[in-house]
Every structure is written in structure tokens, then in C-alpha cells.
Scaffold this motif. Structure first.
Motif, PDB file in Angstrom:
ATOM      1  N   SER A   1       0.851  -1.196   0.000  1.00  0.00           N
ATOM      2  CA  SER A   1       0.000   0.000   0.000  1.00  0.00           C
ATOM      3  C   SER A   1       0.881   1.238   0.000  1.00  0.00           C
ATOM      4  O   SER A   1       2.098   1.158   0.230  1.00  0.00           O
ATOM      5  CB  SER A   1      -0.922   0.002   1.226  1.00  0.00           C
ATOM      6  OG  SER A   1      -0.153   0.046   2.418  1.00  0.00           O
TER       7      SER A   1
ATOM      8  N   TYR B   1      -5.643  -3.331  -0.074  1.00  0.00           N
ATOM      9  CA  TYR B   1      -4.840  -3.409   1.135  1.00  0.00           C
ATOM     10  C   TYR B   1      -4.932  -2.163   2.014  1.00  0.00           C
ATOM     11  O   TYR B   1      -4.345  -2.136   3.089  1.00  0.00           O
ATOM     12  CB  TYR B   1      -3.371  -3.656   0.777  1.00  0.00           C
ATOM     13  CG  TYR B   1      -3.108  -5.087   0.369  1.00  0.00           C
ATOM     14  CD1 TYR B   1      -2.990  -6.090   1.332  1.00  0.00           C
ATOM     15  CD2 TYR B   1      -2.994  -5.434  -0.963  1.00  0.00           C
ATOM     16  CE1 TYR B   1      -2.753  -7.401   0.960  1.00  0.00           C
ATOM     17  CE2 TYR B   1      -2.757  -6.750  -1.337  1.00  0.00           C
ATOM     18  CZ  TYR B   1      -2.640  -7.729  -0.366  1.00  0.00           C
ATOM     19  OH  TYR B   1      -2.410  -9.031  -0.729  1.00  0.00           O
ATOM     20  N   ALA B   2      -5.615  -1.156   1.577  1.00  0.00           N
ATOM     21  CA  ALA B   2      -5.702   0.058   2.394  1.00  0.00           C
ATOM     22  C   ALA B   2      -7.014   0.783   2.121  1.00  0.00           C
ATOM     23  O   ALA B   2      -7.043   1.851   1.521  1.00  0.00           O
ATOM     24  CB  ALA B   2      -4.517   0.983   2.117  1.00  0.00           C
TER      25      ALA B   2
ATOM     26  N   MET C   1      -7.066   4.132   6.692  1.00  0.00           N
ATOM     27  CA  MET C   1      -5.850   4.167   7.498  1.00  0.00           C
ATOM     28  C   MET C   1      -6.137   4.837   8.831  1.00  0.00           C
ATOM     29  O   MET C   1      -6.816   5.868   8.896  1.00  0.00           O
ATOM     30  CB  MET C   1      -4.743   4.933   6.781  1.00  0.00           C
ATOM     31  CG  MET C   1      -3.386   4.805   7.479  1.00  0.00           C
ATOM     32  SD  MET C   1      -2.193   6.051   6.972  1.00  0.00           S
ATOM     33  CE  MET C   1      -2.789   7.477   7.885  1.00  0.00           C
TER      34      MET C   1
ATOM     35  N   ARG D   1       6.870   3.219   6.507  1.00  0.00           N
ATOM     36  CA  ARG D   1       5.493   3.110   5.995  1.00  0.00           C
ATOM     37  C   ARG D   1       5.211   1.750   5.369  1.00  0.00           C
ATOM     38  O   ARG D   1       4.221   1.579   4.655  1.00  0.00           O
ATOM     39  CB  ARG D   1       5.191   4.223   4.997  1.00  0.00           C
ATOM     40  CG  ARG D   1       5.320   5.623   5.569  1.00  0.00           C
ATOM     41  CD  ARG D   1       4.947   6.677   4.555  1.00  0.00           C
ATOM     42  NE  ARG D   1       5.116   8.020   5.074  1.00  0.00           N
ATOM     43  CZ  ARG D   1       4.878   9.123   4.388  1.00  0.00           C
ATOM     44  NH1 ARG D   1       4.466   9.032   3.142  1.00  0.00           N
ATOM     45  NH2 ARG D   1       5.056  10.309   4.938  1.00  0.00           N
TER      46      ARG D   1
ATOM     47  N   GLU E   1       4.571  -2.595   5.613  1.00  0.00           N
ATOM     48  CA  GLU E   1       3.759  -3.490   6.428  1.00  0.00           C
ATOM     49  C   GLU E   1       4.658  -4.434   7.229  1.00  0.00           C
ATOM     50  O   GLU E   1       5.412  -5.212   6.648  1.00  0.00           O
ATOM     51  CB  GLU E   1       2.811  -4.318   5.560  1.00  0.00           C
ATOM     52  CG  GLU E   1       1.734  -3.522   4.855  1.00  0.00           C
ATOM     53  CD  GLU E   1       2.182  -2.994   3.501  1.00  0.00           C
ATOM     54  OE1 GLU E   1       3.390  -3.118   3.194  1.00  0.00           O
ATOM     55  OE2 GLU E   1       1.343  -2.462   2.758  1.00  0.00           O
TER      56      GLU E   1
ATOM     57  N   ASN F   1      -3.589  -0.107   8.750  1.00  0.00           N
ATOM     58  CA  ASN F   1      -4.408  -0.121   7.538  1.00  0.00           C
ATOM     59  C   ASN F   1      -5.517  -1.148   7.661  1.00  0.00           C
ATOM     60  O   ASN F   1      -5.316  -2.240   8.189  1.00  0.00           O
ATOM     61  CB  ASN F   1      -3.565  -0.445   6.313  1.00  0.00           C
ATOM     62  CG  ASN F   1      -2.853   0.771   5.761  1.00  0.00           C
ATOM     63  OD1 ASN F   1      -3.101   1.900   6.187  1.00  0.00           O
ATOM     64  ND2 ASN F   1      -1.958   0.548   4.810  1.00  0.00           N
ATOM     65  N   THR F   2      -6.686  -0.786   7.135  1.00  0.00           N
ATOM     66  CA  THR F   2      -7.798  -1.732   7.032  1.00  0.00           C
ATOM     67  C   THR F   2      -7.730  -2.408   5.673  1.00  0.00           C
ATOM     68  O   THR F   2      -7.573  -1.749   4.645  1.00  0.00           O
ATOM     69  CB  THR F   2      -9.149  -1.014   7.186  1.00  0.00           C
ATOM     70  OG1 THR F   2      -9.218  -0.419   8.478  1.00  0.00           O
ATOM     71  CG2 THR F   2     -10.307  -1.997   7.022  1.00  0.00           C
TER      72      THR F   2
END
Length: 324
Positions: free
Chosen positions: A71, A99-100, A103, A186, A188, A217-218
Motif C-alpha cells: 500500500s 490493502y488500504a 488508514m 510506511r 507493512e 491499515n484496514t
């Protein structure tokens, strides 16, 4: 954030020389045909752990990352030379995962910390961190809780991969002694996906090591589409590349590719089609002979000469010639 701190960067100059970078480190390069006006169409496609690079619609390289960055933001930049850019398009990829979808900053009011944490207040941290904040703990038993609305989450922030954590979802232990990954700024450090889509309360407990929390991140659901293949253009180019590789190695091409056959259909399909057309032609010819006998009988009863059969060189009624 400067370009050399970005996840993946595709660079090209006016002569058609291109380079692909991962966080400032060159991982591929090449040259395309020079455009007299210096105009090029650039495209980067990220799908899972693989990044595909295209120039003027042709795939120039792909890179599979053992520790992918899933992301981030999209940026266009240049050196001090005057450059024009237009028609920037950002879209989802069929078969990919969002993936995001949202946030949450590590210092958001919705994130509750327990135990020992060193927390940079907003504005007091590095500009490379989201909202200049970072929450850090090296104390076993420290934890934090937050809520997501999706099918998973990711812990973002530069980490060395030493942290081991327990993950609770809605009060249930989902992952015990889970390892985190070494991640860039930034990036993952930990991902959990494939949860039932909806709202979930997540609790992270640090077991050992050091954990840096920049943001959360959601993760959304997987999009319908072509699985690991990219969008239609990417799919065609990628499959053509596989086909060329197979041909160079002397391996048979995939029968799913129409480009692997000289005609429109594979040989066995084409033969079967011809056979079926012959069967239909023979059946129709039988019907015509039946009707021809009845027409001749009517003509004889009326005192007229019988019809003369009009056939092609195969002996079939002429109106069937278009089937061949």
C-alpha cells in the motif's frame, strides 16, 4: 517523501532508457524505442507480491518481492529538467485485494495503548512517518487495541522484524507467537487477512522484541476478476511472455491461448467442427432428396416433366456450398 524512499519507482528518460527501483535500489533496467517527441506511457501494476512494469503498452519487466510493500501513495516526480505529465489514472486490479481501504494513525483516539510505550506527539517525529508520529515498545506484555471495518488489517511502520506478537480478534486468540517482518518506512510489518468482512476489535500483545507502530491499515475483500493475472491488457502481455518463454524452452504452449494456434481454433476443435458440419450437410441432403421425390411425384401427376437436380461438384445441393 523523496522518490528514493518510495516503494517502487519506474523511471524513463527522453532517449527511452528505463529503470525500476525498489526503495531507491535499482532492480531492473532496459531500453525501449526512442520516441521522437519524448512521449512515453508508463504503467505500474502491483498484484500480491509481484510488480509489473509497462511502457507504451508493452511489459518490460516484472519483479517478485520477498517482502512486498502492499500500500502507499502514487506520485509523479522528475529531476530539474522540464517534464509534462497528464492522464494519471489509478484503478483497482481484478483479482487483487484492497490493502488500504482506510488508514488509522497510531495516535488516533481509536487506538488504546496499555503497558510501556514511547510515543512521539503529533509534530514531534520524523516527516517520513504518518502525521509525524510513532509508537514504540520493547516491553513484553505491552498491548494496543483498535477497531477495523473490513476483512483484515496491517501494522505499518519501519521495523527490524524482531517483534513477536499475539493477535486477538473479537476476544479470540487468532495468532500466537506470530512473527513480524522487517519493513521499510510506511511498510507493512504484519498483515492478517481473510477475516469475515465487517467490524472487528483487534488486540495486539507484544511477546518479545521491539515493535514500531506508525499506522494501521484496514484490508478489504479480494476483488472479483482474473486471480493473479492483472487487468485485460496486463493479462495479454503477461501470457504472451509466458508463451514466448515456453517456446524458447521447447515446451508446448498453453492450449488456452488462441495465439498458440495458426487458426482460430485448436486443430482438434477445428476437425470436430468440420465433422459436425458434414453431418449436418448429409442430414439436410437427405431431407432435400425426400422433398425432391415429392416434387417429382406432384409434377408427374400434373403431367409436367420432373425437376432437374442442381448440385455442386460434390453432389450436394448447391445451397450448401457456403458450409465448406
Amino acid at each position: 517523501m523523496n522518490w528514493n524512499n518510495s516503494g517502487y519507482t519506474l523511471e524513463i528518460n527522453g532517449a527511452g532508457s528505463w529503470k525500476l527501483y525498489r526503495i531507491g535500489t535499482q532492480i531492473a533496467s532496459g531500453t525501449v524505442t526512442k520516441n521522437a517527441e519524448g512521449k512515453y506511457n508508463l504503467k505500474l501494476v502491483g498484484l500480491g507480491d509481484t510488480v509489473y512494469a509497462y511502457i507504451d503498452g508493452n511489459k518490460v519487466t516484472s519483479y517478485t518481492d520477498a517482502n512486498p510493500m502492499l500500500s502507499g501513495r502514487v506520485k509523479i516526480s522528475s529531476n530539474w529538467t522540464q517534464v509534462y505529465a497528464d492522464n494519471l489514472e489509478i484503478k483497482t486490479v481484478k483479482g487483487g485485494i484492497l490493502y488500504a481501504t482506510a488508514m488509522i494513525d497510531g495516535q488516533d483516539d481509536g487506538v488504546a495503548y496499555n503497558g510501556t510505550w514511547a510515543i512521539n506527539n503529533p509534530g514531534g517525529g520524523s516527516a517520513d512517518n504518518w502525521y509525524r508520529t510513532m509508537s514504540v515498545s520493547s516491553t513484553a506484555g505491552s498491548s494496543f487495541t483498535f477497531t477495523v471495518d473490513g476483512s483484515g488489517f496491517a501494522i505499518m511502520g519501519g521495523n527490524d522484524g524482531s517483534a513477536v506478537i499475539d493477535v486477538y480478534v473479537d476476544g479470540e486468540l487468532k495468532a500466537e507467537n506470530a512473527s513480524t517482518k522487517a519493513a521499510p518506512t510506511r511498510g507493512e510489518a504484519y498483515i492478517m487477512s481473510a477475516l469475515t468482512a465487517g467490524k472487528h476489535t483487534i488486540k495486539i500483545v507484544l511477546k518479545s522484541g521491539t515493535l514500531n507502530v506508525d499506522a494501521l491499515n484496514t484490508i478489504g475483500e479480494r476483488l472479483a476478476g482474473c486471480g493473479r493475472r492483472c487487468d485485460r491488457d496486463s493479462d495479454r502481455a503477461a501470457h504472451a511472455g509466458v508463451l514466448r518463454d515456453r517456446q524458447r524452452r521447447g515446451r508446448p504452449a498453453s492450449p488456452r491461448s488462441r495465439s498458440s494456434w495458426p487458426g482460430r481454433h485448436p486443430p482438434e476443435t477445428k476437425s470436430a467442427g468440420v465433422e459436425r458440419r458434414h453431418q449436418r450437410t448429409d442430414a439436410n441432403a437427405g431431407k432435400d432428396r425426400f422433398h425432391q421425390r415429392h416434387r417429382e411425384a406432384r409434377r408427374q401427376r400434373a403431367g409436367r416433366a420432373p425437376d432437374r437436380q442442381r448440385s455442386d461438384h460434390r453432389g450436394h445441393p448447391r445451397r450448401h456450398r457456403l458450409l465448406y
